[in-house]
Design an enzyme around this catalytic site. Structure first.
Site, PDB file in Angstrom:
ATOM      1  CE  LYS A  41      -3.076   9.493  -2.110  1.00 58.93           C
ATOM      2  NZ  LYS A  41      -1.598   9.311  -2.533  1.00 58.93           N
ATOM      3  NE  ARG A 120      -2.215   4.830  -6.952  1.00 57.82           N
ATOM      4  CZ  ARG A 120      -2.423   4.397  -5.633  1.00 57.82           C
ATOM      5  NH1 ARG A 120      -3.533   4.444  -5.126  1.00 57.82           N
ATOM      6  NH2 ARG A 120      -1.332   4.247  -5.035  1.00 57.82           N
ATOM      7  NE  ARG A 159       4.673   5.669   3.513  1.00 61.96           N
ATOM      8  CZ  ARG A 159       3.931   5.937   2.434  1.00 61.96           C
ATOM      9  NH1 ARG A 159       3.107   6.837   2.751  1.00 61.96           N
ATOM     10  NH2 ARG A 159       3.677   5.270   1.463  1.00 61.96           N
ATOM     11  NE  ARG A 192       3.282   1.234   1.969  1.00 59.65           N
ATOM     12  CZ  ARG A 192       2.416   2.091   1.396  1.00 59.65           C
ATOM     13  NH1 ARG A 192       1.624   2.641   2.234  1.00 59.65           N
ATOM     14  NH2 ARG A 192       2.145   2.205   0.082  1.00 59.65           N
ATOM     15  NE  ARG A 203       4.146   3.527  -4.346  1.00 62.61           N
ATOM     16  CZ  ARG A 203       4.228   3.878  -2.902  1.00 62.61           C
ATOM     17  NH1 ARG A 203       5.370   3.638  -2.269  1.00 62.61           N
ATOM     18  NH2 ARG A 203       3.183   4.275  -2.357  1.00 62.61           N
TER      19      ARG A 203
END
Ligand code: AMP
Length: 248
Positions: A41, A120, A159, A192, A203
Site C-alpha cells: 500500500k 483500520r 522489507r 522495522r 499484525r
C-alpha cells in the site's frame, strides 16, 4: 513535474505547513487504500500520489515521525501508541482519531489525498465519514489491494527501510545495490521493529479481526475497488489507475 510536499502539516500538525505547498494538478482525488500489511500500500500510495498530485496521508508515518521525536515532546497518548505499534498491535481508535481530527486541514487539501493505513477499523471509517461530511467532502473510491497470505508474510519479513530518506527495499525482490545501504542517499537500511516475525503474526491477526470487515463496509457504499497486488509496483499502479478510471 510533481513536486512532492514534505507533508509537515500531516506529520507534525499544529501550525506546521507543507513545503512546497501542495498544488492541485487534476480534479482532487480523495481515496482510501486498504489491504493487509505488506501488500505494498505504501509503495502504491507514493506512485499514485505522484500520478494524481494528491497528498500521501499515512497514520503509520505519524507514529514513525513521533518515534524520532525527543521523548519529552511526546504526549502520554503518543508514547502509549508507540508501545502498541512496537508490538504490532493496533493503536486504540480514540488515540488515532484524535490525531486525525487535529489534521483535518489535510483532508481539505486542494490537491486531494490518499489515506494509507487509516481507517483500520469500522469505528475509524465511521469517524472519517463524519469528519468528511463536516467539511462537505466525500471519498471518491476505496482501493483494496489483495494478495495471498504467504506472499504477504514473505514481503514483510524481507522489507528494509532507509533510516534517512525512508525509501523501501526488499532483500529478494528489490535489493539495494550494496547490502544494507540505501541506493538513493547512502543511508543505513533497517528492518522495522514491526516487520519482525513475532510482530508480523500479531499484525496479521489485528488485520483479520479489525480491518478486513472494512471491505464490506465500503462495498455496501459502492466505493470498493478490488485490485490484485501481484506483480511489480509499476504494474499494480497501472492496474489501479485503470480501475479508478473505470470506476469514475
Ligand atoms: P502502517 O505503517 O500503516 O503499517 O502502521 C504501522 C503501525 O502503526 C500499525 O501496526 C499500528 O500499530 C499503528 N497504526 C497505524 N495506523 C493505525 C490506525 N489507523 N489504527 C490503529 N493503529 C494504527
Amino acid at each position: 513535474m510533481y513536486n512532492k510536499p514534505d507533508r509537515k502539516a500531516w506529520l507534525k500538525a499544529g501550525t506546521a505547513h507543507c513545503e512546497p505547498p501542495p498544488v492541485a494538478q487534476h480534479p482532487p482525488r480523495r481515496l482510501v487504500l486498504l489491504g493487509a500489511p505488506g501488500v505494498g500500500k505504501g509503495t502504491q500510495a507514493e506512485l499514485l500520489c505522484a500520478r494524481l498530485g494528491a497528498c500521501h496521508l499515512s497514520t503509520g508515518d505519524i507514529f514513525r515521525a513521533a518515534k524520532a521525536m525527543d521523548p519529552a515532546e511526546r504526549t502520554p497518548a503518543l508514547t502509549a501508541a508507540l508501545d502498541y505499534m512496537r508490538r504490532g498491535d493496533l493503536v486504540p481508535d480514540e488515540t488515532v482519531l484524535a490525531l486525525v481530527a487535529e489534521r483535518v486541514g489535510c483532508l481539505r487539501c486542494e490537491s486531494g489525498f490518499l489515506l494509507d493505513g487509516f481507517p483500520r477499523t469500522v469505528a475509524q471509517a465511521e469517524a472519517l465519514e463524519r469528519l468528511l461530511a463536516g467539511e462537505q467532502l466525500r471519498l471518491d473510491a476505496v482501493l483494496s489491494y489483495e494478495l495471498p497470505l504467504e506472499k504477504v508474510v514473505a514481503r514483510l519479513s524481507g522489507r528494509r527501510t532507509c533510516a534517512q530518506c525512508k525509501a523501501v527495499f526488499h532483500v529478494e525482490s528489490r535489493p539495494s545495490r550494496v547490502a544494507g545501504v540505501c541506493d538513493h542517499c547512502g543511508g543505513k537500511l533497517y528492518q522495522r521493529e514491526d516487520d519482525r516475525p513475532e510482530s508480523i503474526r500479531v499484525r496479521m491477526e489485528a488485520y483479520e479481526r479489525s480491518t478486513a470487515p472494512l471491505a464490506d463496509f465500503y462495498r455496501r457504499q459502492n466505493l470498493l475497488v478490488s485490485i490484485s497486488a501481484e506483480g511489480t509496483p509499476e504494474e499494480i499502479c497501472r492496474r489501479s489507475l485503470e480501475a479508478l478510471h473505470a470506476a469514475a
